[in-house]
Each structure stands twice: as C-alpha cells, then as structure tokens.
Scaffold this motif. Structure first.
Motif, PDB file in Angstrom:
ATOM      1  N   PRO A   1       0.755  -1.306   0.007  1.00 45.01           N
ATOM      2  CA  PRO A   1      -0.135  -0.088  -0.040  1.00 45.01           C
ATOM      3  C   PRO A   1       1.094   1.331  -0.093  1.00 45.01           C
ATOM      4  O   PRO A   1       0.585   2.174   0.734  1.00 45.01           O
ATOM      5  N   THR A   2       1.977   1.116  -0.846  1.00 47.92           N
ATOM      6  CA  THR A   2       2.626   2.440  -0.783  1.00 47.92           C
ATOM      7  C   THR A   2       2.229   3.383  -1.780  1.00 47.92           C
ATOM      8  O   THR A   2       2.805   4.497  -2.047  1.00 47.92           O
ATOM      9  N   ARG A   3       1.433   2.991  -2.920  1.00 55.02           N
ATOM     10  CA  ARG A   3       1.056   3.524  -3.765  1.00 55.02           C
ATOM     11  C   ARG A   3      -0.412   3.192  -4.479  1.00 55.02           C
ATOM     12  O   ARG A   3      -0.676   1.981  -3.946  1.00 55.02           O
ATOM     13  N   GLY A   4      -1.117   3.875  -5.307  1.00 60.42           N
ATOM     14  CA  GLY A   4      -2.358   3.144  -6.027  1.00 60.42           C
ATOM     15  C   GLY A   4      -1.891   2.389  -7.305  1.00 60.42           C
ATOM     16  O   GLY A   4      -0.908   2.496  -7.778  1.00 60.42           O
ATOM     17  N   TYR A   5      -2.698   1.564  -7.435  1.00 63.78           N
ATOM     18  CA  TYR A   5      -2.785   0.440  -8.492  1.00 63.78           C
ATOM     19  C   TYR A   5      -4.050   0.662  -9.384  1.00 63.78           C
ATOM     20  O   TYR A   5      -5.024   0.635  -9.093  1.00 63.78           O
ATOM     21  N   ASN A   6      -3.566   0.598 -10.801  1.00 63.26           N
ATOM     22  CA  ASN A   6      -4.932   0.726 -11.392  1.00 63.26           C
ATOM     23  C   ASN A   6      -5.241  -1.041 -11.908  1.00 63.26           C
ATOM     24  O   ASN A   6      -4.549  -1.839 -11.421  1.00 63.26           O
ATOM     25  N   ASP A   7      -6.503  -1.205 -12.449  1.00 64.03           N
ATOM     26  CA  ASP A   7      -6.958  -2.511 -12.641  1.00 64.03           C
ATOM     27  C   ASP A   7      -6.007  -3.584 -13.364  1.00 64.03           C
ATOM     28  O   ASP A   7      -5.672  -4.523 -12.964  1.00 64.03           O
TER      29      ASP A   7
ATOM     30  N   LEU B   1      -1.307 -10.130  -9.936  1.00 61.56           N
ATOM     31  CA  LEU B   1      -2.049 -11.562  -9.441  1.00 61.56           C
ATOM     32  C   LEU B   1      -1.780 -12.698 -10.427  1.00 61.56           C
ATOM     33  O   LEU B   1      -1.761 -13.648  -9.977  1.00 61.56           O
ATOM     34  N   ALA B   2      -1.610 -12.437 -11.594  1.00 65.08           N
ATOM     35  CA  ALA B   2      -1.677 -13.679 -12.567  1.00 65.08           C
ATOM     36  C   ALA B   2      -0.240 -14.003 -12.557  1.00 65.08           C
ATOM     37  O   ALA B   2       0.206 -15.186 -12.645  1.00 65.08           O
ATOM     38  N   ALA B   3       0.675 -13.017 -12.357  1.00 64.61           N
ATOM     39  CA  ALA B   3       2.312 -13.526 -12.055  1.00 64.61           C
ATOM     40  C   ALA B   3       2.436 -14.194 -10.898  1.00 64.61           C
ATOM     41  O   ALA B   3       3.417 -15.154 -10.896  1.00 64.61           O
TER      42      ALA B   3
ATOM     43  N   LEU C   1     -15.197 -14.027  -2.236  1.00 60.44           N
ATOM     44  CA  LEU C   1     -14.505 -14.473  -3.143  1.00 60.44           C
ATOM     45  C   LEU C   1     -14.227 -14.097  -4.554  1.00 60.44           C
ATOM     46  O   LEU C   1     -15.591 -14.360  -5.082  1.00 60.44           O
ATOM     47  N   VAL C   2     -13.175 -13.528  -5.001  1.00 59.76           N
ATOM     48  CA  VAL C   2     -13.428 -13.025  -6.433  1.00 59.76           C
ATOM     49  C   VAL C   2     -12.325 -13.570  -7.324  1.00 59.76           C
ATOM     50  O   VAL C   2     -11.284 -13.804  -6.741  1.00 59.76           O
ATOM     51  N   ASP C   3     -13.035 -13.788  -8.641  1.00 60.85           N
ATOM     52  CA  ASP C   3     -11.940 -14.328  -9.650  1.00 60.85           C
ATOM     53  C   ASP C   3     -11.251 -13.054 -10.340  1.00 60.85           C
ATOM     54  O   ASP C   3     -11.706 -12.052 -10.579  1.00 60.85           O
ATOM     55  N   PRO C   4      -9.883 -13.350  -9.922  1.00 61.90           N
ATOM     56  CA  PRO C   4      -9.115 -11.910 -10.324  1.00 61.90           C
ATOM     57  C   PRO C   4      -8.924 -11.783 -11.893  1.00 61.90           C
ATOM     58  O   PRO C   4      -8.926 -10.594 -12.343  1.00 61.90           O
ATOM     59  N   ALA C   5      -9.210 -12.916 -12.784  1.00 60.94           N
ATOM     60  CA  ALA C   5      -9.234 -12.566 -14.215  1.00 60.94           C
ATOM     61  C   ALA C   5     -10.422 -11.696 -14.663  1.00 60.94           C
ATOM     62  O   ALA C   5     -10.636 -10.903 -15.540  1.00 60.94           O
TER      63      ALA C   5
END
Length: 224
Positions: free
Chosen positions: A84-90, A97-99, A177-181
């Motif tokens: 949480p050092t910065r913001g991330y886009n989608d 997450l994929a990596a 529980l969310v599918d990250p893809a």
C-alpha cells in the motif's frame, strides 16, 4: 459456630460459582452462497485482503493462512503482493495476481465491538481465627439430668473483596471470493462470532473462528 462454619463453606464455594457464571465460550454462525458458475478446478492459491482495525486485521491474516495450510491451499497477504505504498490501476492489479498464480482473491470486511467489560458482582474471601470457652454444671435428680452451660467466644476475621467482571465480544464479518481474471464473485458470505469469558475475547479467538467458518463453507460449496 455452626453459622460461622456455613459462612466459611460458602466463601470456599464462591470461586467455583464465579467460574461457572463467568465461564467462556465462542459461538459462530455464518451463511454463504456460491455462484452458479463455479471455477473449472478448485481454488488452490488465494490472496487475502482484510479490512479491519490493525490488530484484528493481523490476526485475521494469520488465521486465514493457518486455516488455508490445513486444507492444502496457499494464502498470501494481498498487501505483500501489492504494497500500500501507492495506488494501482486495474491492469496492474490483474498483472501482479496473474504473475503470482492467484486463483482467487478473498476480501473480508470486519466489524467488531471490541472487548466489553461489565461488572458482575464482588467476590469476598475471609479467614477466621479465635477461641471458645464453655463452662457448665450437670444436676442429677434420679434418672433425670439437667445441664446448664455458659460460655464466650472471641476471634478475628480478616478478608478481602475483589470485583468480578464479565467479558464479551461480538465480531461480524462479510466475505467475498473474487475471480481475479474477470472480477466475478465466486462466493459471498457473512457471519458473526460471539465470545464470552476473559480467555476467549482476544483477537485470535474471533479471527480463528471466523476463518474456520469461512473455509468450512467454501469447502462445503466445493470451491476449494
């Protein structure tokens, strides 16, 4: 002396009575729902994002990791993957997450009353020491005897009183529980943990009970 003995026996029983009245326990209830379209294979690697006060969030992360390990699942802290050092886009979130081969993201939102302390009475314990002197005279008239007794007793009683408190806590949680893809919710659930007794109201007890309930339901729905 009989009355004094009864009082002393009562004083000895009070700690046991207090222990029964203030004994602790944990009750957990929850309800979960799985999506109609489940993953083709069971989830084996999750990232967990916990929204809760700092101490409780840490306990939840630890309990989720322990419960996942018991069931042969890898569980990572989402903040470790995405600090949480910065913001991330989608796109950045999906790439990380994929990596990391994350199958699903478990998001837990926790509401907590904290430890509630209530006065439940006072415990009094005392010790008595003393002596009793009794003098008497027996008068016999034929087959009948009469006894006249006179005596005195003196002693000292010392004691200490301590307040007794009842401890309780309620922790409510909502999980998803969310599918990250795709961002699709695979499962949603909510529950509540009620704890009573000084030994059962810590962060660890509430977190462990919540984690067990969540994974039990995920298992029952054949998601893991």
């Amino acid at each position: 002396m009989d009355i004094l003995g009864a009082n002393m026996r009562l004083a000895c029983l009070l700690p046991c009575l207090a222990a029964v009245l203030l004994s602790g326990c944990i009750t957990t209830s929850m309800q979960g729902y799985a999506d109609r379209d489940l993953p083709a294979r069971p989830v084996k690697h999750i990232a967990t994002y916990v929204i809760a006060p700092t101490g409780l969030a840490t306990s939840f992360q630890s309990s989720i990791a322990q419960e996942a390990t018991k069931r042969g699942i890898l569980a990572d802290d989402a903040y470790t993957l995405l600090p949480p050092t910065r913001g991330y886009n989608d796109a950045e979130i999906r790439k990380v997450l994929a990596a990391s081969d994350i199958d699903a993201v478990l998001i837990i939102n926790v509401g907590d009353t904290g430890v509630v302390k209530e006065y439940a009475g006072t415990f009094f314990q005392a010790e008595y020491s003393g002596s009793t002197d009794i003098n008497g005279m027996v008068t016999r008239n034929g087959n009948v005897s009469s006894v006249a007794l006179a005596g005195s007793t003196s002693g000292t009683m010392t004691g200490i009183s301590s307040p007794i408190h009842r401890y309780s806590r309620q922790t409510a949680f909502k999980a998803r529980l969310v599918d990250p893809a795709t961002g699709r919710s695979l499962w949603v659930g909510s529950g509540e943990v009620s704890a009573g007794g000084r030994l059962f109201v810590g962060n660890g007890s509430s977190a462990a009970s919540s984690a067990t309930a969540i994974f039990d339901d995920l298992g029952a729905k054949r998601i893991i």
